[in-house]
Design a protein around this motif. Structure first.
Motif, short mmCIF file in Angstrom:
data_model
loop_
_atom_site.label_atom_id
_atom_site.label_comp_id
_atom_site.label_asym_id
_atom_site.label_seq_id
_atom_site.Cartn_x
_atom_site.Cartn_y
_atom_site.Cartn_z
N ASN A 77 -4.86 0.18 -9.01
CA ASN A 77 -6.30 0.36 -8.90
C ASN A 77 -6.95 -0.61 -7.92
OD1 ASN A 77 -5.92 -1.92 -10.35
ND2 ASN A 77 -7.27 -1.38 -12.04
N ARG A 78 -6.16 -1.37 -7.18
CA ARG A 78 -6.69 -2.34 -6.21
C ARG A 78 -6.68 -1.69 -4.83
NH1 ARG A 78 -7.41 -7.86 -6.10
NH2 ARG A 78 -6.75 -8.05 -8.26
N ASN A 79 -7.74 -1.89 -4.06
CA ASN A 79 -7.86 -1.24 -2.75
C ASN A 79 -7.33 -2.08 -1.59
OD1 ASN A 79 -9.05 1.04 -3.77
ND2 ASN A 79 -11.09 0.15 -3.69
N GLY A 80 -6.75 -3.18 -1.86
CA GLY A 80 -6.24 -4.06 -0.81
C GLY A 80 -6.31 -5.48 -1.29
N THR A 93 0.84 -1.19 0.00
CA THR A 93 0.00 0.00 0.00
C THR A 93 0.88 1.25 0.00
OG1 THR A 93 -1.73 -1.17 1.20
CG2 THR A 93 -1.82 1.23 1.24
N TYR A 98 -3.69 -7.68 -1.83
CA TYR A 98 -2.69 -7.83 -2.88
C TYR A 98 -2.12 -9.24 -2.96
CZ TYR A 98 -2.82 -2.86 -1.84
OH TYR A 98 -3.24 -1.58 -1.58
N LYS A 141 2.35 2.29 -3.44
CA LYS A 141 1.50 2.94 -4.44
C LYS A 141 1.87 4.41 -4.60
CE LYS A 141 -2.87 0.56 -4.28
NZ LYS A 141 -4.22 0.66 -3.73
#
Length: 160
Positions: free
Chosen positions: A89-92, A53, A94, A56
């Motif tokens: 573009n992923r919010n979590g 995170t 991973y 990013k």
């Protein structure tokens, strides 16, 4: 007395646990998938996801914070250049843990942990999977359905 056991200590001293998780995180970033025990994989997920995170945002401070955890320039470079682009573009979420069975020597539950956006086989399966076709179960045909069937059959007959 155990009050709140907030994380798995993995039967190791703090320094050993910290270096082991850092080494596993470096391997995960370099190879995109590693095989380990389920307990270590769950501990690694808690360790590496906040770092991903942080990756990013490609700033000097983010690089320094992540470097303080991993201490490996090649892994940091790959994380900020390649991995951060895939997870942008992923919010979590991973990482993915997939259990593979038990190890024969000590019956430890084994699994592999991987970066979600790098499993090409899973990505192909999700893209190639057709949408489920709606099926009708019993009942009479509606008048509109029968009219559509007749209309499509009529031009075919008149063309002959």
């Amino acid at each position: 007395m155990k009050h709140i056991k907030s994380f798995n200590h993995l039967s190791r001293k703090a320094s050993h646990r910290k270096s082991m998780l850092a080494n596993m995180a470096i391997s995960l970033i370099k190879h995109k998938r590693i095989t380990t025990t389920v307990a270590k994989a769950k501990a690694l997920r808690m360790y590496v996801e906040p770092l991903l995170t942080k990756a990013k945002d490609d700033s000097t401070n983010s690089r320094r914070v992540v470097f303080s955890y991993l201490q490996n320039k090649e892994a940091i470079t790959e994380m900020f250049r390649e991995v951060s682009q895939k997870i942008a573009n992923r919010n979590g979420g991973y990482t993915r843990i997939i259990k593979t069975g038990i190890r024969q020597g000590d019956a430890a539950e084994m699994c592999f942990i991987e970066l979600v956006d790098y499993n090409e086989a899973m990505l192909k399966n999700n893209a190639a999977a057709p949408a489920k076709k709606a099926t009708r179960r019993g009942g009479k045909k509606k008048a509109t359905d029968a009219a559509v069937v007749e209309e499509t059959a009529a031009p075919a007959e008149s063309a002959e």
